[in-house]
Design an enzyme around this catalytic site. Structure first.
Site, PDB file in Angstrom:
ATOM      1  N   LYS A 199       0.858  -1.188   0.000  1.00 39.86           N
ATOM      2  CA  LYS A 199       0.000   0.000   0.000  1.00 39.86           C
ATOM      3  C   LYS A 199       0.887   1.227   0.000  1.00 39.86           C
ATOM      4  O   LYS A 199       1.711   1.421   0.885  1.00 39.86           O
ATOM      5  CB  LYS A 199      -0.909  -0.016   1.227  1.00 39.86           C
ATOM      6  CG  LYS A 199      -1.778   1.223   1.314  1.00 39.86           C
ATOM      7  CD  LYS A 199      -2.817   1.110   2.394  1.00 39.86           C
ATOM      8  CE  LYS A 199      -3.579   2.413   2.521  1.00 39.86           C
ATOM      9  NZ  LYS A 199      -4.556   2.366   3.600  1.00 39.86           N
ATOM     10  N   LYS A 252      -2.248  -1.535  -3.765  1.00 41.36           N
ATOM     11  CA  LYS A 252      -3.117  -0.362  -3.711  1.00 41.36           C
ATOM     12  C   LYS A 252      -2.299   0.899  -3.794  1.00 41.36           C
ATOM     13  O   LYS A 252      -1.308   0.993  -3.068  1.00 41.36           O
ATOM     14  CB  LYS A 252      -3.872  -0.417  -2.374  1.00 41.36           C
ATOM     15  CG  LYS A 252      -4.742   0.769  -2.115  1.00 41.36           C
ATOM     16  CD  LYS A 252      -5.417   0.602  -0.796  1.00 41.36           C
ATOM     17  CE  LYS A 252      -6.188   1.874  -0.546  1.00 41.36           C
ATOM     18  NZ  LYS A 252      -6.635   1.953   0.812  1.00 41.36           N
TER      19      LYS A 252
HETATM   20  C1  PBG Z   1      -7.101   3.285   5.490  1.00 42.32           C
HETATM   21  C2  PBG Z   1      -7.577   3.240   4.085  1.00 42.32           C
HETATM   22  C3  PBG Z   1      -7.455   4.259   3.135  1.00 42.32           C
HETATM   23  C4  PBG Z   1      -8.062   3.782   1.985  1.00 42.32           C
HETATM   24  C5  PBG Z   1      -8.542   2.514   2.254  1.00 42.32           C
HETATM   25  N1  PBG Z   1      -8.205   2.194   3.549  1.00 42.32           N
HETATM   26  C6  PBG Z   1      -6.938   5.631   3.260  1.00 42.32           C
HETATM   27  C7  PBG Z   1      -5.554   5.912   3.563  1.00 42.32           C
HETATM   28  O1  PBG Z   1      -4.687   5.041   3.668  1.00 42.32           O
HETATM   29  O2  PBG Z   1      -5.275   7.096   3.742  1.00 42.32           O
HETATM   30  C8  PBG Z   1      -8.165   4.550   0.692  1.00 42.32           C
HETATM   31  C9  PBG Z   1      -9.158   4.033  -0.279  1.00 42.32           C
HETATM   32  C10 PBG Z   1      -9.460   4.946  -1.403  1.00 42.32           C
HETATM   33  O3  PBG Z   1      -8.803   5.984  -1.634  1.00 42.32           O
HETATM   34  O4  PBG Z   1     -10.410   4.635  -2.137  1.00 42.32           O
HETATM   35  N2  PBG Z   1      -8.100   2.835   6.389  1.00 42.32           N
END
Ligand code: PBG
Length: 328
Positions: A199, A252
Site C-alpha cells: 500500500k 493499492k
Molecule cells: C485506510 C484506508 C485508506 C483507503 C482505504 N483504507 C486511506 C488511507 O490510507 O489514507 C483509501 C481508499 C481509497 O482511496 O479509495 N483505512
C-alpha cells in the site's frame, strides 16, 4: 510481387465482436469485484460524497439496500468502512461491539448471509480524532506496537460481528501476525486475512478521506505507507505478510501500480487483489462529467487493465455498475 511467406494478419481475429470475444485473454466477471461501502453513524439520509459522484456515506438502512443491489448484480464481495459519531485518540469506536461497523455488519450478515463475502477494512484512521492509522506518541510518531494491540482487538470485534474476511490496511509492521494470533486466540482460526501488503503513500486517496472523514490532522502517512518510487519493496512486504499468515494480498492503488500487480501475481500463489481507489474513480467521473472521455468505456478499460496486470480480485466503487455490464 507476392510475399514469399504469407504475411501475418493479426487483424483476422479482430474482425467481429464475436471473434474478439472468443479470443479475449482476460475477462471480468461480477464475482471478481468487491464494492467498498461507507456507513456513517447517526445519519438520517444517505450523504453524497462531493469528490466521488455516485458514492454515498450510507445510513444503516441505505447500506442494506445498496448491499442488496450489489448482491443482485452478483458482486463477489463488499468491504465495509465506518464513520463513527465520536472519535478519540485511540479510536475506541473501532472495537466497540456497538461501534458503527459492527452494527452495520450484523445487519448485513443477517440480511445477506453468505450471498456475497462480507469484508471489513481493519484500520484506525476512521476512528481516531487525529486521523492517523495508529496510536500517536507524545512527539507525534505512530507507535507501531501499541497500534498492533488495537488492530488485534478490532479484528476480534469485527469477527464477532460477522466479518468473513478482515483486511488490515494500516501498514504497521507485524500487523498480520498480531491479527492472526488474536483471531486464533478468540476461536476465529477460520477467518481469512486479506492483507493490504503493498500500500503506497498515495495522493490518489484524497477523495476517500472525505468519504471516511479521516484526513490526518497533522503530518502524513509516509512513515508507514510505501514510497511510490519503490517496487522491489512491495515483494518484501508481500512475503512478510504471507509468512505472518496472510491468506490473500493486495496492491493499492491499482492503476498507477499495474507493474507491481504483475510482479506480485508472478511471485506468489495466493489470490491477489488490487484496489482501484477513490482518486482513480474521481478522475474518470470528473473527466466524463466534462464530456472529455466516454465514461463507460473508460471504466471498463480501467477494470480490464487491472485484471490483465494479474489481479484476481478488483476492489472498485463501480463494482455494482460494472457487474451489470459484464454479464449483459
Ligand atoms: C485506510 C484506508 C485508506 C483507503 C482505504 N483504507 C486511506 C488511507 O490510507 O489514507 C483509501 C481508499 C481509497 O482511496 O479509495 N483505512
Amino acid at each position: 510481387m507476392s510475399a514469399q511467406f504469407p504475411v501475418a494478419r493479426p487483424r483476422r481475429l479482430r474482425r467481429t465482436p464475436a471473434l474478439r470475444r472468443l479470443v479475449a485473454e482476460t475477462r471480468l466477471s461480477p464475482a471478481d469485484l468487491v464494492l467498498p461501502m461507507f456507513v456513517k453513524e447517526g445519519l438520517t439520509e444517505p450523504a453524497p460524497i462531493a469528490s466521488m459522484p455516485g458514492v454515498h456515506q450510507h445510513t444503516r438502512d441505505s447500506l442494506r439496500k445498496a448491499a442488496h443491489e450489489a448482491v443482485e448484480a452478483g458482486v463477489g464481495g463488499i468491504i465495509l468502512f465506518g464513520v463513527p459519531a465520536v472519535k478519540d485518540e485511540r479510536g475506541s469506536a473501532g472495537d466497540d461491539p456497538d461501534g458503527v461497523v459492527q452494527v452495520a455488519l450484523r445487519d448485513l450478515a443477517a440480511d445477506l448471509g453468505d450471498a456475497t463475502v462480507l469484508m471489513t477494512d481493519l484500520c484506525l484512521d476512521e476512528f481516531t480524532d487525529h486521523g492517523h492509522c495508529g496510536i500517536v506518541t507524545a512527539d507525534g510518531e505512530i507507535d507501531n506496537d501499541a497500534t498492533l494491540e488495537r488492530y488485534a482487538s478490532i479484528a476480534v470485534a469485527q469477527a464477532e460481528a460477522g466479518s468473513r474476511v478482515v483486511a488490515p490496511s494500516g501498514m504497521m509492521d507485524g500487523q498480520v501476525a498480531a491479527i492472526r494470533e488474536a483471531l486464533d486466540g478468540a476461536g476465529h482460526e477460520e477467518l481469512p486475512i486479506l492483507a493490504y501488503s503493498a500500500k503506497y503513500a498515495s495522493a490518489y486517496y484524497g477523495p476517500f478521506r472525505d468519504a471516511a472523514e479521516c484526513a490526518p490532522q497533522f503530518g502524513d502517512r509516509s512513515t508507514h505507507q510505501q514510497d511510490p518510487a519503490n517496487a522491489d519493496e512491495s515483494l518484501r512486504e508481500v512475503f512478510l505478510d504471507l509468512d505472518e499468515g496472510a491468506d490473500m494480498v493486495m496492491v493499492k492503488p491499482a492503476g498507477a501500480y499495474l507493474d507491481v500487480v504483475r510482479r506480485v501475481r508472478d511471485a506468489v500463489d495466493v489470490p491477489v487483489a488490487a484496489y482501484q481507489v477513490s482518486g482513480e474513480y474521481a478522475m474518470i467521473e470528473a473527466a466524463a462529467e466534462k464530456g472529455w472521455i466516454d465514461r463507460e468505456r473508460t471504466i471498463d478499460e480501467s477494470l480490464i487493465s487491472i485484471r490483465r496486470a494479474g489481479a484476481d480480485i478488483v476492489l472498485t466503487y463501480w463494482a455494482t455498475e460494472a457487474a451489470h455490464r459484464c454479464v449483459s
